[in-house]
Design a protein around this motif. Structure first.
Motif, PDB file in Angstrom:
ATOM      1  N   THR A  81     -57.436   3.632  42.952  1.00  0.00           N
ATOM      2  CA  THR A  81     -58.431   3.496  41.876  1.00  0.00           C
ATOM      3  C   THR A  81     -57.784   2.971  40.597  1.00  0.00           C
ATOM      4  O   THR A  81     -58.385   2.154  39.881  1.00  0.00           O
ATOM      5  N   VAL A  82     -56.560   3.410  40.316  1.00  0.00           N
ATOM      6  CA  VAL A  82     -55.838   2.890  39.146  1.00  0.00           C
ATOM      7  C   VAL A  82     -55.520   1.416  39.345  1.00  0.00           C
ATOM      8  O   VAL A  82     -55.662   0.604  38.411  1.00  0.00           O
ATOM      9  N   PHE A  83     -55.093   1.041  40.540  1.00  0.00           N
ATOM     10  CA  PHE A  83     -54.802  -0.376  40.799  1.00  0.00           C
ATOM     11  C   PHE A  83     -56.073  -1.221  40.633  1.00  0.00           C
ATOM     12  O   PHE A  83     -56.013  -2.342  40.113  1.00  0.00           O
ATOM     13  N   GLU A  84     -57.194  -0.691  41.081  1.00  0.00           N
ATOM     14  CA  GLU A  84     -58.443  -1.434  40.932  1.00  0.00           C
ATOM     15  C   GLU A  84     -58.774  -1.643  39.458  1.00  0.00           C
ATOM     16  O   GLU A  84     -59.214  -2.742  39.061  1.00  0.00           O
ATOM     17  N   ASP A  85     -58.539  -0.636  38.608  1.00  0.00           N
ATOM     18  CA  ASP A  85     -58.784  -0.772  37.175  1.00  0.00           C
ATOM     19  C   ASP A  85     -57.833  -1.800  36.553  1.00  0.00           C
ATOM     20  O   ASP A  85     -58.248  -2.617  35.717  1.00  0.00           O
ATOM     21  N   VAL A  86     -56.569  -1.761  36.943  1.00  0.00           N
ATOM     22  CA  VAL A  86     -55.588  -2.730  36.418  1.00  0.00           C
ATOM     23  C   VAL A  86     -55.973  -4.136  36.831  1.00  0.00           C
ATOM     24  O   VAL A  86     -55.933  -5.072  36.009  1.00  0.00           O
ATOM     25  N   ALA A  87     -56.365  -4.320  38.094  1.00  0.00           N
ATOM     26  CA  ALA A  87     -56.729  -5.650  38.577  1.00  0.00           C
ATOM     27  C   ALA A  87     -57.963  -6.172  37.850  1.00  0.00           C
ATOM     28  O   ALA A  87     -57.993  -7.333  37.412  1.00  0.00           O
ATOM     29  N   ARG A  88     -58.960  -5.337  37.697  1.00  0.00           N
ATOM     30  CA  ARG A  88     -60.175  -5.776  37.016  1.00  0.00           C
ATOM     31  C   ARG A  88     -59.883  -6.117  35.552  1.00  0.00           C
ATOM     32  O   ARG A  88     -60.350  -7.144  35.040  1.00  0.00           O
ATOM     33  N   GLY A  89     -59.070  -5.296  34.883  1.00  0.00           N
ATOM     34  CA  GLY A  89     -58.768  -5.552  33.475  1.00  0.00           C
ATOM     35  C   GLY A  89     -57.905  -6.800  33.288  1.00  0.00           C
ATOM     36  O   GLY A  89     -58.152  -7.605  32.381  1.00  0.00           O
ATOM     37  N   CYS A  90     -56.896  -7.005  34.123  1.00  0.00           N
ATOM     38  CA  CYS A  90     -56.031  -8.186  33.985  1.00  0.00           C
ATOM     39  C   CYS A  90     -56.789  -9.471  34.303  1.00  0.00           C
ATOM     40  O   CYS A  90     -56.599 -10.503  33.638  1.00  0.00           O
ATOM     41  N   VAL A  91     -57.629  -9.436  35.309  1.00  0.00           N
ATOM     42  CA  VAL A  91     -58.416 -10.630  35.641  1.00  0.00           C
ATOM     43  C   VAL A  91     -59.347 -10.981  34.485  1.00  0.00           C
ATOM     44  O   VAL A  91     -59.524 -12.156  34.121  1.00  0.00           O
ATOM     45  N   ARG A  92     -59.933  -9.968  33.861  1.00  0.00           N
ATOM     46  CA  ARG A  92     -60.823 -10.219  32.727  1.00  0.00           C
ATOM     47  C   ARG A  92     -60.034 -10.691  31.502  1.00  0.00           C
ATOM     48  O   ARG A  92     -60.444 -11.664  30.832  1.00  0.00           O
ATOM     49  N   ASP A  93     -58.910 -10.068  31.191  1.00  0.00           N
ATOM     50  CA  ASP A  93     -58.179 -10.381  29.964  1.00  0.00           C
ATOM     51  C   ASP A  93     -57.405 -11.696  30.055  1.00  0.00           C
ATOM     52  O   ASP A  93     -57.254 -12.406  29.056  1.00  0.00           O
ATOM     53  N   LEU A  94     -56.925 -12.021  31.258  1.00  0.00           N
ATOM     54  CA  LEU A  94     -56.061 -13.199  31.406  1.00  0.00           C
ATOM     55  C   LEU A  94     -56.786 -14.415  31.970  1.00  0.00           C
ATOM     56  O   LEU A  94     -56.160 -15.460  32.154  1.00  0.00           O
ATOM     57  N   GLY A  95     -58.077 -14.290  32.241  1.00  0.00           N
ATOM     58  CA  GLY A  95     -58.852 -15.470  32.613  1.00  0.00           C
ATOM     59  C   GLY A  95     -59.143 -15.645  34.084  1.00  0.00           C
ATOM     60  O   GLY A  95     -59.632 -16.706  34.496  1.00  0.00           O
ATOM     61  N   GLY A  96     -58.886 -14.655  34.896  1.00  0.00           N
ATOM     62  CA  GLY A  96     -59.209 -14.764  36.321  1.00  0.00           C
ATOM     63  C   GLY A  96     -57.970 -14.628  37.205  1.00  0.00           C
ATOM     64  O   GLY A  96     -56.829 -14.706  36.754  1.00  0.00           O
ATOM     65  N   ALA A  97     -58.206 -14.438  38.515  1.00  0.00           N
ATOM     66  CA  ALA A  97     -57.097 -14.235  39.451  1.00  0.00           C
ATOM     67  C   ALA A  97     -56.262 -15.488  39.638  1.00  0.00           C
ATOM     68  O   ALA A  97     -55.066 -15.406  39.944  1.00  0.00           O
ATOM     69  N   TYR A  98     -56.876 -16.669  39.442  1.00  0.00           N
ATOM     70  CA  TYR A  98     -56.146 -17.926  39.633  1.00  0.00           C
ATOM     71  C   TYR A  98     -55.573 -18.470  38.331  1.00  0.00           C
ATOM     72  O   TYR A  98     -54.844 -19.464  38.343  1.00  0.00           O
ATOM     73  N   ALA A  99     -55.911 -17.822  37.203  1.00  0.00           N
ATOM     74  CA  ALA A  99     -55.350 -18.253  35.917  1.00  0.00           C
ATOM     75  C   ALA A  99     -53.857 -17.947  35.890  1.00  0.00           C
ATOM     76  O   ALA A  99     -53.404 -16.910  36.380  1.00  0.00           O
ATOM     77  N   LYS A 100     -53.071 -18.867  35.316  1.00  0.00           N
ATOM     78  CA  LYS A 100     -51.619 -18.704  35.286  1.00  0.00           C
ATOM     79  C   LYS A 100     -51.174 -18.128  33.946  1.00  0.00           C
ATOM     80  O   LYS A 100     -51.745 -18.439  32.901  1.00  0.00           O
ATOM     81  N   CYS A 101     -50.155 -17.301  34.017  1.00  0.00           N
ATOM     82  CA  CYS A 101     -49.566 -16.716  32.816  1.00  0.00           C
ATOM     83  C   CYS A 101     -48.108 -16.400  33.103  1.00  0.00           C
ATOM     84  O   CYS A 101     -47.671 -16.436  34.264  1.00  0.00           O
ATOM     85  N   SER A 102     -47.371 -16.058  32.079  1.00  0.00           N
ATOM     86  CA  SER A 102     -45.974 -15.674  32.270  1.00  0.00           C
ATOM     87  C   SER A 102     -45.894 -14.207  32.684  1.00  0.00           C
ATOM     88  O   SER A 102     -46.848 -13.441  32.509  1.00  0.00           O
ATOM     89  N   TYR A 103     -44.755 -13.831  33.179  1.00  0.00           N
ATOM     90  CA  TYR A 103     -44.576 -12.443  33.614  1.00  0.00           C
ATOM     91  C   TYR A 103     -44.665 -11.459  32.441  1.00  0.00           C
ATOM     92  O   TYR A 103     -45.334 -10.414  32.574  1.00  0.00           O
ATOM     93  N   PRO A 104     -44.049 -11.737  31.294  1.00  0.00           N
ATOM     94  CA  PRO A 104     -44.220 -10.808  30.154  1.00  0.00           C
ATOM     95  C   PRO A 104     -45.675 -10.652  29.730  1.00  0.00           C
ATOM     96  O   PRO A 104     -46.096  -9.544  29.350  1.00  0.00           O
ATOM     97  N   GLN A 105     -46.446 -11.726  29.781  1.00  0.00           N
ATOM     98  CA  GLN A 105     -47.869 -11.609  29.430  1.00  0.00           C
ATOM     99  C   GLN A 105     -48.595 -10.673  30.387  1.00  0.00           C
ATOM    100  O   GLN A 105     -49.427  -9.867  29.976  1.00  0.00           O
ATOM    101  N   PHE A 106     -48.299 -10.784  31.656  1.00  0.00           N
ATOM    102  CA  PHE A 106     -48.951  -9.904  32.630  1.00  0.00           C
ATOM    103  C   PHE A 106     -48.534  -8.449  32.406  1.00  0.00           C
ATOM    104  O   PHE A 106     -49.375  -7.533  32.482  1.00  0.00           O
ATOM    105  N   VAL A 107     -47.251  -8.215  32.121  1.00  0.00           N
ATOM    106  CA  VAL A 107     -46.784  -6.840  31.916  1.00  0.00           C
ATOM    107  C   VAL A 107     -47.499  -6.203  30.728  1.00  0.00           C
ATOM    108  O   VAL A 107     -47.931  -5.040  30.775  1.00  0.00           O
TER     109      VAL A 107
END
Length: 301
Positions: free
Chosen positions: A130-156
């Motif tokens: 459930t925590v992983f699901e929350d992290v995945a949903r929040g990162c996809v929303r904040d960083l522009g989607g699952a296929y959007a590219k970002c650096s590793y520090p940005q994801f962390v």
């Protein structure tokens, strides 16, 4: 006179008689000597004849025995054929095994963590699904989607907002990301970073597979095959797919069995061949993709 005449007659006949007896004795002696002379020849011929026959018979038997010992004339060629066939079989087997080992080493080199380190990372963290699901949903929303590219520090930084505690042995995750040389200077899709983070997620394999399949789910609920292949690519690069699942036998069997490393699409198609519902489906459901991830082909770790 009568007596004298008789005496003279006897006297005159006695030498003739003696001569006749002498001649007869000589003739007998000649016959005896002649037989004696001829007898050794007859005896020798009687003795030598069987010896010659036995000698000729013995040499024929020896030749027959030698021929039997030598065997038929085709035996040496049959032996050479068997030896050559065994040599060719050993050569083909060794070449095939060497190529398979090389492919396994190549696939293994792409994994930054071994099996023991992956288990340690999961046991020490055990993030709830459930925590992983929350992290995945929040990162996809904040960083522009699952296929959007970002650096590793940005994801962390984005993921740390949704994790309630620091991760243990987080340097293992850093090793996985930095193991890909292209990610040192280039950005990666958010979905790849989430696949790396899933190494620290606990729960059952079925729960992890369902959460991972949801990463590429489209708004209408379907998952196109290309998107599913992208998820398989992220999981393989993160180390979720065992190296043995990546190596497969090609159709080339001569001069020896060849091996190669599957592409993500090949992995997905091979897994779909074992699922009657997903075999011909161009758009997969979340449940179908989760089943494919847990199949013996992908063998999600």
């Amino acid at each position: 006179p009568g007596g004298l005449g008789v005496m003279l007659a006897v006297a005159t006949r006695r030498p003739a008689w003696r001569r006749a007896g002498a001649l007869l004795g000589q003739a007998q002696r000649r016959r005896v000597h002649g037989v004696a002379r001829r007898r050794p020849t007859v005896v020798a011929s009687c003795v030598i004849g069987p010896q010659r026959r036995r000698a000729s018979s013995g040499s024929a038997e020896e030749a027959s025995a030698a021929k039997k010992e030598e065997g038929p004339s085709w035996v040496p060629y049959a032996v050479l054929f068997v030896i050559g066939s065994l040599g060719a079989w050993f050569w083909r087997a060794s070449k095939a095994q060497a190529e398979r080992s090389e492919c396994l080493e190549t696939a293994q080199s792409a994994h930054a963590l071994d099996h023991k380190e992956r288990l340690e990372l999961r046991e020490r963290n055990g993030l709830p699904t459930t925590v992983f699901e929350d992290v995945a949903r929040g990162c996809v929303r904040d960083l522009g989607g699952a296929y959007a590219k970002c650096s590793y520090p940005q994801f962390v930084r984005a993921a740390s907002r949704y994790v309630d505690r620091p991760l243990q042995s987080a340097h293992y995750l850093d090793r996985v990301v930095l193991n890909d040389a292209s990610l040192v200077s280039e950005d990666a899709p958010v979905g790849f970073y989430l696949a790396v983070l899933a190494l620290a997620v606990g729960g059952s394999p079925e729960e992890r597979a369902a959460r991972l399949a949801a990463l590429v789910e489209s708004p209408d609920g379907g998952i196109p095959r290309d998107d599913a292949a992208s998820l398989v690519d992220w999981l393989a690069r993160a180390g979720h797919v065992p190296p043995s699942a990546l190596v497969f036998q090609t159709g080339t069997k001569f001069p020896y069995q060849r091996y190669a490393i599957r592409t993500p699409r090949d992995l997905l198609d091979a897994a779909a061949e074992l699922d009657a519902d997903a075999r011909d489906a161009d758009v997969l459901t979340t449940d179908q993709l989760a089943r494919l991830l847990l199949s013996t082909t992908l063998n999600l770790a």
